[in-house]
Motif scaffolding. Structure first.
Motif, PDB file in Angstrom:
ATOM      1  N   VAL A  45      -3.005  -1.346   2.109  1.00 16.58           N
ATOM      2  CA  VAL A  45      -2.539  -2.668   1.632  1.00 16.58           C
ATOM      3  C   VAL A  45      -1.064  -2.675   2.273  1.00 16.58           C
ATOM      4  CG1 VAL A  45      -3.893  -2.739  -0.338  1.00 16.58           C
ATOM      5  CG2 VAL A  45      -1.709  -1.703  -0.573  1.00 16.58           C
ATOM      6  N   THR A  46      -0.545  -4.137   2.090  1.00 21.25           N
ATOM      7  CA  THR A  46       0.847  -4.318   2.654  1.00 21.25           C
ATOM      8  C   THR A  46       1.339  -4.899   1.569  1.00 21.25           C
ATOM      9  OG1 THR A  46       0.007  -4.520   5.151  1.00 21.25           O
ATOM     10  CG2 THR A  46       2.198  -5.419   4.219  1.00 21.25           C
ATOM     11  N   ALA A  47       2.600  -4.448   1.253  1.00 16.70           N
ATOM     12  CA  ALA A  47       3.486  -4.984   0.038  1.00 16.70           C
ATOM     13  C   ALA A  47       4.642  -5.537   0.769  1.00 16.70           C
ATOM     14  CB  ALA A  47       3.685  -3.784  -1.130  1.00 16.70           C
ATOM     15  N   THR A  48       5.338  -6.612   0.061  1.00 14.79           N
ATOM     16  CA  THR A  48       6.710  -6.893   0.374  1.00 14.79           C
ATOM     17  C   THR A  48       7.450  -6.322  -0.695  1.00 14.79           C
ATOM     18  OG1 THR A  48       6.155  -9.036  -0.528  1.00 14.79           O
ATOM     19  CG2 THR A  48       5.987  -8.728   1.760  1.00 14.79           C
ATOM     20  N   VAL A  49       8.615  -5.870  -0.163  1.00 12.08           N
ATOM     21  CA  VAL A  49       9.648  -5.345  -1.204  1.00 12.08           C
ATOM     22  C   VAL A  49      11.080  -5.952  -0.701  1.00 12.08           C
ATOM     23  CG1 VAL A  49       8.421  -3.327  -1.878  1.00 12.08           C
ATOM     24  CG2 VAL A  49       9.992  -3.181   0.165  1.00 12.08           C
ATOM     25  N   GLY A  50      12.005  -5.767  -1.856  1.00 11.54           N
ATOM     26  CA  GLY A  50      13.333  -6.166  -1.501  1.00 11.54           C
ATOM     27  C   GLY A  50      14.042  -5.014  -0.819  1.00 11.54           C
ATOM     28  N   GLU A  51      15.310  -5.305  -0.155  1.00 10.03           N
ATOM     29  CA  GLU A  51      15.986  -4.417   0.616  1.00 10.03           C
ATOM     30  C   GLU A  51      16.211  -3.110  -0.324  1.00 10.03           C
ATOM     31  OE1 GLU A  51      19.841  -4.132   3.706  1.00 10.03           O
ATOM     32  OE2 GLU A  51      19.366  -6.038   2.322  1.00 10.03           O
ATOM     33  N   THR A  52      16.730  -3.097  -1.433  1.00 12.66           N
ATOM     34  CA  THR A  52      17.019  -1.850  -2.289  1.00 12.66           C
ATOM     35  C   THR A  52      15.994  -1.101  -2.385  1.00 12.66           C
ATOM     36  OG1 THR A  52      18.636  -3.344  -3.387  1.00 12.66           O
ATOM     37  CG2 THR A  52      17.991  -1.175  -4.418  1.00 12.66           C
ATOM     38  N   ALA A  53      14.711  -1.346  -2.781  1.00 11.69           N
ATOM     39  CA  ALA A  53      13.393  -0.805  -3.019  1.00 11.69           C
ATOM     40  C   ALA A  53      12.957  -0.071  -1.417  1.00 11.69           C
ATOM     41  CB  ALA A  53      12.393  -1.530  -3.430  1.00 11.69           C
ATOM     42  N   TYR A  54      13.187  -1.017  -0.437  1.00 10.49           N
ATOM     43  CA  TYR A  54      12.888  -0.415   0.904  1.00 10.49           C
ATOM     44  C   TYR A  54      13.626   0.858   1.379  1.00 10.49           C
ATOM     45  CZ  TYR A  54      12.191  -0.722   6.109  1.00 10.49           C
ATOM     46  OH  TYR A  54      11.820  -0.393   7.371  1.00 10.49           O
ATOM     47  N   ASN A  55      15.035   0.701   1.078  1.00 10.82           N
ATOM     48  CA  ASN A  55      15.824   1.755   1.769  1.00 10.82           C
ATOM     49  C   ASN A  55      15.568   3.045   0.998  1.00 10.82           C
ATOM     50  OD1 ASN A  55      17.151   0.333   3.730  1.00 10.82           O
ATOM     51  ND2 ASN A  55      18.401  -0.398   2.201  1.00 10.82           N
ATOM     52  N   ILE A  59       8.029   7.448   4.580  1.00  5.24           N
ATOM     53  CA  ILE A  59       6.841   7.644   5.050  1.00  5.24           C
ATOM     54  C   ILE A  59       6.309   9.046   4.195  1.00  5.24           C
ATOM     55  CG2 ILE A  59       5.350   8.136   6.945  1.00  5.24           C
ATOM     56  CD1 ILE A  59       6.299   5.514   7.074  1.00  5.24           C
ATOM     57  N   GLY A  60       5.070   8.939   3.801  1.00  8.50           N
ATOM     58  CA  GLY A  60       4.472   9.977   2.964  1.00  8.50           C
ATOM     59  C   GLY A  60       4.493   9.827   1.446  1.00  8.50           C
ATOM     60  N   ASP A  61       5.768   9.077   0.901  1.00  6.87           N
ATOM     61  CA  ASP A  61       5.999   9.075  -0.543  1.00  6.87           C
ATOM     62  C   ASP A  61       4.549   8.386  -1.187  1.00  6.87           C
ATOM     63  OD1 ASP A  61       8.501   9.801  -0.142  1.00  6.87           O
ATOM     64  OD2 ASP A  61       9.293   7.618  -0.575  1.00  6.87           O
ATOM     65  N   PRO A  62       4.450   8.958  -2.336  1.00  2.13           N
ATOM     66  CA  PRO A  62       3.130   8.556  -2.986  1.00  2.13           C
ATOM     67  C   PRO A  62       3.297   7.161  -3.595  1.00  2.13           C
ATOM     68  CG  PRO A  62       4.177  10.193  -4.435  1.00  2.13           C
ATOM     69  CD  PRO A  62       5.012  10.083  -3.052  1.00  2.13           C
ATOM     70  N   ALA A  63       2.129   6.445  -3.601  1.00  2.00           N
ATOM     71  CA  ALA A  63       2.261   5.073  -4.189  1.00  2.00           C
ATOM     72  C   ALA A  63       0.880   4.918  -4.869  1.00  2.00           C
ATOM     73  CB  ALA A  63       2.351   4.045  -3.132  1.00  2.00           C
ATOM     74  N   ARG A  64       0.758   3.802  -5.719  1.00  2.42           N
ATOM     75  CA  ARG A  64      -0.531   3.485  -6.580  1.00  2.42           C
ATOM     76  C   ARG A  64      -0.552   1.858  -6.238  1.00  2.42           C
ATOM     77  NH1 ARG A  64      -2.276   7.266  -9.982  1.00  2.42           N
ATOM     78  NH2 ARG A  64      -0.894   8.976 -10.364  1.00  2.42           N
ATOM     79  N   PHE A  65      -1.944   1.683  -6.307  1.00  2.00           N
ATOM     80  CA  PHE A  65      -2.386   0.121  -6.060  1.00  2.00           C
ATOM     81  C   PHE A  65      -3.230  -0.031  -7.153  1.00  2.00           C
ATOM     82  CE2 PHE A  65      -5.253  -3.111  -4.286  1.00  2.00           C
ATOM     83  CZ  PHE A  65      -4.507  -4.078  -4.047  1.00  2.00           C
ATOM     84  N   ARG A  66      -3.197  -1.190  -7.847  1.00  2.00           N
ATOM     85  CA  ARG A  66      -4.230  -1.682  -8.681  1.00  2.00           C
ATOM     86  C   ARG A  66      -4.705  -3.399  -8.539  1.00  2.00           C
ATOM     87  NH1 ARG A  66      -3.025  -1.523 -15.240  1.00  2.00           N
ATOM     88  NH2 ARG A  66      -3.113   0.402 -14.576  1.00  2.00           N
ATOM     89  N   LEU A  67      -5.742  -3.468  -8.089  1.00  2.00           N
ATOM     90  CA  LEU A  67      -6.350  -4.524  -7.893  1.00  2.00           C
ATOM     91  C   LEU A  67      -6.234  -5.580  -9.066  1.00  2.00           C
ATOM     92  CD1 LEU A  67      -9.827  -3.708  -6.043  1.00  2.00           C
ATOM     93  CD2 LEU A  67      -7.914  -5.102  -5.103  1.00  2.00           C
ATOM     94  N   ARG A  68      -5.863  -6.708  -8.712  1.00  2.00           N
ATOM     95  CA  ARG A  68      -5.499  -7.864  -9.963  1.00  2.00           C
ATOM     96  C   ARG A  68      -6.751  -8.095 -10.745  1.00  2.00           C
ATOM     97  NH1 ARG A  68      -1.217  -9.985 -10.542  1.00  2.00           N
ATOM     98  NH2 ARG A  68      -0.631 -10.056  -8.532  1.00  2.00           N
ATOM     99  N   HIS A  74      -5.230   3.230  -8.093  1.00  2.00           N
ATOM    100  CA  HIS A  74      -5.707   3.929  -6.811  1.00  2.00           C
ATOM    101  C   HIS A  74      -4.628   4.597  -6.215  1.00  2.00           C
ATOM    102  CE1 HIS A  74      -9.795   2.060  -6.911  1.00  2.00           C
ATOM    103  NE2 HIS A  74      -9.012   0.802  -7.154  1.00  2.00           N
ATOM    104  N   LYS A  75      -4.693   5.990  -5.991  1.00  2.00           N
ATOM    105  CA  LYS A  75      -3.776   6.623  -5.293  1.00  2.00           C
ATOM    106  C   LYS A  75      -3.833   6.466  -3.817  1.00  2.00           C
ATOM    107  CE  LYS A  75      -3.994  10.542  -8.780  1.00  2.00           C
ATOM    108  NZ  LYS A  75      -3.982  11.872  -8.864  1.00  2.00           N
ATOM    109  N   GLY A  76      -2.416   6.266  -3.338  1.00  2.00           N
ATOM    110  CA  GLY A  76      -2.291   6.166  -1.883  1.00  2.00           C
ATOM    111  C   GLY A  76      -0.844   6.692  -1.288  1.00  2.00           C
ATOM    112  N   ARG A  77      -0.684   6.665  -0.167  1.00  2.00           N
ATOM    113  CA  ARG A  77       0.663   7.285   0.656  1.00  2.00           C
ATOM    114  C   ARG A  77       1.147   6.137   1.489  1.00  2.00           C
ATOM    115  NH1 ARG A  77       2.625  11.621  -1.406  1.00  2.00           N
ATOM    116  NH2 ARG A  77       1.080  13.275  -2.032  1.00  2.00           N
ATOM    117  N   ILE A  78       2.570   6.317   1.411  1.00  3.03           N
ATOM    118  CA  ILE A  78       3.080   5.220   2.507  1.00  3.03           C
ATOM    119  C   ILE A  78       3.006   5.758   3.924  1.00  3.03           C
ATOM    120  CG2 ILE A  78       5.463   4.250   3.337  1.00  3.03           C
ATOM    121  CD1 ILE A  78       6.308   4.457   0.410  1.00  3.03           C
ATOM    122  N   ILE A  79       2.373   4.795   4.521  1.00  9.54           N
ATOM    123  CA  ILE A  79       2.125   5.188   6.169  1.00  9.54           C
ATOM    124  C   ILE A  79       3.047   4.275   6.949  1.00  9.54           C
ATOM    125  CG2 ILE A  79      -0.059   5.983   5.764  1.00  9.54           C
ATOM    126  CD1 ILE A  79      -1.436   3.420   7.065  1.00  9.54           C
ATOM    127  N   GLY A  80       3.634   3.369   6.633  1.00  8.34           N
ATOM    128  CA  GLY A  80       4.324   2.396   7.320  1.00  8.34           C
ATOM    129  C   GLY A  80       5.471   1.775   6.855  1.00  8.34           C
TER     130      GLY A  80
END
Length: 130
Positions: A45-55, A59-68, A74-80
């Protein structure tokens, strides 16, 4: 002519035809793209974020995704991480078409890909970072 008028094409991945790039009766040449395939074995999935969150993200940080409309995370990892630069052109839906924020985060979701019987292209949801 009949022997050259049709051919079976073996796909390099198991997936779905996303876009046909030729028309019936069209003459094609060697090396020409005929179609685009969607490889559903690796869901991202691709998420858009503000500059503060982006900084703050790496890469490799954990993330979670929930379908609307669903309650399962769903557990995931930042790959880009893509800043103001252009996003990769090999995604099914171009991130630039989805939002105006210039900072994009791509998250791989291996547990969704393993359990998915079909591609969930175009579904929306919420990404949270830990």
């Amino acid at each position: 002519y009949e022997a050259l008028a049709a051919v079976d094409v073996a796909a390099p991945v198991r997936g779905s035809v996303w876009e046909v790039m030729t028309a019936p009766g069209e003459t094609v040449v060697r090396g020409q793209d005929l179609m685009r395939l969607l490889d559903c074995t690796g869901l991202v999935v691709t998420a858009t974020v503000g500059e503060t969150a982006y900084n703050r993200l790496r890469i490799g940080d954990p993330a979670r995704f929930r379908l609307r409309g669903e309650s399962t995370d769903h557990k995931g990892r930042i790959i880009g991480l893509t800043g103001v630069a252009t996003a990769p052109a090999n995604l099914a839906i171009q991130p630039a078409a989805l939002a105006k924020e210039p900072y994009r985060v791509t998250v791989a979701l291996p547990d969704m890909a393993a359990g998915a019987g079909a591609c969930n292209v175009g579904r929306t949801g919420r990404v949270t970072f830990e």
